[in-house]
Motif scaffolding. Structure first.
Motif, short mmCIF file in Angstrom:
data_model
loop_
_atom_site.label_atom_id
_atom_site.label_comp_id
_atom_site.label_asym_id
_atom_site.label_seq_id
_atom_site.Cartn_x
_atom_site.Cartn_y
_atom_site.Cartn_z
N PHE A 68 -7.61 29.22 -39.17
CA PHE A 68 -7.87 28.64 -40.48
C PHE A 68 -9.34 28.85 -40.85
N GLU A 69 -9.61 28.96 -42.13
CA GLU A 69 -11.00 28.87 -42.59
C GLU A 69 -11.39 27.40 -42.47
N ILE A 70 -12.41 27.09 -41.66
CA ILE A 70 -12.70 25.70 -41.31
C ILE A 70 -13.78 25.08 -42.19
N SER A 199 -14.00 34.00 -35.67
CA SER A 199 -14.85 35.05 -36.21
C SER A 199 -15.27 34.67 -37.63
N PHE A 200 -16.50 35.02 -37.96
CA PHE A 200 -16.97 34.89 -39.34
C PHE A 200 -16.42 36.06 -40.14
N ARG A 201 -15.92 35.75 -41.32
CA ARG A 201 -15.39 36.80 -42.20
C ARG A 201 -16.47 37.17 -43.21
N LEU A 207 -9.90 42.03 -41.76
CA LEU A 207 -8.64 41.47 -41.26
C LEU A 207 -8.93 40.37 -40.25
N ILE A 208 -8.21 39.27 -40.37
CA ILE A 208 -8.29 38.17 -39.41
C ILE A 208 -6.91 38.02 -38.79
N VAL A 209 -6.80 38.32 -37.51
CA VAL A 209 -5.51 38.27 -36.84
C VAL A 209 -4.99 36.83 -36.81
N SER A 242 -9.25 28.60 -34.58
CA SER A 242 -7.96 27.99 -34.24
C SER A 242 -8.18 26.59 -33.68
N LEU A 243 -7.10 25.85 -33.57
CA LEU A 243 -7.16 24.51 -32.98
C LEU A 243 -7.76 24.56 -31.58
#
Length: 542
Positions: A68-70, A199-201, A207-209, A242-243
């Motif tokens: 998720f984008e946090i 990872s920072f986008r 792409l974010i897996v 991720s969590l």
């Protein structure tokens, strides 16, 4: 293919009760709406529950490895990355210009003040929205940096929360190391803290897996719509995680540096308001202090909070209609352990020299400096009735001269010394122990005053934003158009309007726009026949 979660000091398992809670909150089947994931980490166990989808189009369910984008939870990772690059914490006390020589107007501001939100650099998201930019417009890191550094910093506003602070920290890291925050964190931060799925986008095409997509409801059809954006800024946000990675971060940061939360508590108590240390904040829930942060970004909602006993609650949502902090509090209450949360009873005392408890506040309309909401104060017999926020509060004057409710749980004080020209114009609403809830500024009686005349239209420009504002007044109503954005206001005083969380004041040939995270944005009236030039006036004292 699903990637393996990082090694954790917790046993990961699904909790049926938490899953049922998520399904009940969403109100629809697990394969019909954007998803929600909640978790509790305590005593060597990480229990989670989830419902809904990570991707509506492809019917992909949520799981503990979904990314998720946090949102603003990223600020503490950005602060930690810069600290890693600097090598020692004392280096944070250097001026911003030590790493960003083009930030000349920030020569008196330190890197630590940016990391702790003890500065008042205007929030760039607010500035972009004010100028009429849309969320799906492309915003590069370099463009936003230039925008931030064009804005004046008002020394009469000592602090406010701002995304600009941590974008500048990301740029300071780039100047220090020659590497972007995304690359530096990938190689030197995430591995240290066990974050293998983060990872920072830094570009919208990356792409974010296993990432979730975020959604909002169409206001008319109530159908779900994608909340995607072309935003490419990182530092204050832009981190997908991720969590399991977030719990790994929280466990590591509290094990590695427990003093940060002790420092947070000390600072919050001393100042009597919400405070930050290295992008991390503290808040109270019932009788406990919680440490961490919440996040909100383009349809994503998140929360990551730990209490004094080490219990961590995480919330990740792919939809904008979730109040993540409230959900985290609900989950904590539902899952409460009698020996769990450690209550902190140290009182927070406001500075007495800032308040005149015996002064009766002025009747009228007030604007909240914290969230831009509108409040009303009026005298009713020997009481002051406050309307706004979540309802109405009736206050009486105590024998000590303070205005309190009957429980008492809330206190109201006027700000300024006796005889001060501002006495009665600004009030603070605090909890009974003095912890600040909101600060309100008087704006008028609510009755319309003078106007430019019926259906008047005036054009103003804001040089630093490169934006024109068309100001249309009809009676007590006004419309402000900047680019594609249209803002509506109502007049509450002779030269003051409120609307959309904003306050607009008129002074001679200027409009001064105030937002909670960007104050004193001055628009100058455009001269007749000019092409981008404006008539300038001295800015009024505020």
């Amino acid at each position: 293919m699903t990637s393996a979660p990082p090694e954790l000091p917790f046993v990961l398992r699904e909790d049926r009760g938490l899953t049922d809670y998520c399904t009940g909150l969403l109100g629809r089947g697990p394969h019909e709406s954007p998803g929600l994931l909640v978790a509790v980490a305590r005593g060597g166990e990480l229990r989670y529950g989830c419902s809904g989808l990570a991707d509506l189009e492809h019917r992909i369910p949520l799981g503990p490895s979904t990314r998720f984008e946090i949102g603003s939870i990223a600020k503490q990772i950005t602060s930690r990355a810069l600290l890693t690059a600097l090598g020692e914490e004392s280096a944070l006390d250097a001026p911003v210009t030590a790493l960003l020589p083009d930030a000349t107007h920030l020569a008196a501001v330190t890197l630590r003040q940016l990391a702790d939100h003890d500065a008042s650099v205007p929030d760039y998201d607010t500035l972009l929205a004010l100028s009429g930019r849309r969320v799906w417009d492309y915003w590069s890191q370099a463009d936003v940096r230039r925008l931030i550094l064009r804005q004046p910093v008002h020394t009469d506003i000592p602090w406010h929360y701002s995304n600009s602070h941590h974008l500048l920290l990301a740029e300071a890291l780039r100047e220090r190391t020659g590497r972007s925050l995304a690359a530096f964190a990938r190689d030197l931060v995430f591995p240290v803290y066990g974050m293998r799925q983060s990872s920072f986008r830094a570009a919208p095409e990356e792409l974010i897996v296993e990432r979730a997509r975020s959604y909002y409801r169409d206001s008319r059809s109530r159908d779900w719509r994608l909340a995607d954006t072309s935003d490419a800024t990182i530092g204050p946000h832009g981190l997908y995680s991720s969590l399991t990675d977030l719990v790994a971060w929280e466990h590591a940061i509290r094990s590695d540096d427990t003093s940060i939360d002790a420092e947070l508590l000390k600072k919050s108590v001393a100042l009597g308001r919400q405070s930050w240390v290295l992008g991390r904040t503290a808040r109270r829930h019932r009788r406990s202090w919680l440490f961490g942060h919440g996040g909100s970004r383009f349809g994503f909602r998140s929360a990551l909070w730990s209490d004094g006993s080490g219990t961590t609650v995480a919330v990740l949502a792919a939809r904008e209609d979730i109040d993540a902090d409230r959900v985290a509090d609900d989950v904590r209450d539902l899952d409460s352990d009698p020996g769990g949360a450690v209550p902190v009873t140290v009182p927070a005392v406001r500075h007495p020299q800032r308040s005149s408890p015996s002064a009766r506040p002025r009747d009228g309309i007030y604007w909240s400096c914290g969230d831009g909401s509108e409040w009303q104060l009026r005298t009713r017999g020997d009481r002051v009735v406050v309307t706004g926020g979540q309802g109405e509060i009736s206050l009486r004057q105590s024998s000590e001269g303070a205005w309190i409710d009957d429980r008492p749980a809330v206190r109201l004080t006027t700000v300024g010394d006796e005889g001060d020209a501002h006495e009665g114009k600004t009030v603070e609403i605090t909890q009974a122990d003095g912890f600040l809830l909101t600060s309100l500024e008087y704006v008028g009686t609510g009755a319309a005053g003078t106007t430019d005349g019926p259906d008047s239209v005036v054009t103003y420009i804001q040089v630093e934003l490169g934006t024109e504002l068309t100001w249309r007044v009809r009676g007590a109503r006004a419309l402000a158009q900047t680019g594609r954005a249209l803002h509506q206001f109502r007049q509450v005083g002779a030269d003051c309007w409120l609307g959309g969380g904003m306050r607009v004041r008129r002074w001679n040939d200027q409009l001064i726009v105030d937002l909670p995270r960007a104050r004193n944005i001055v628009f100058c009236r455009k001269a007749e026949g000019s092409h981008g030039r404006s008539e300038t006036q001295q800015q009024p004292a505020v």
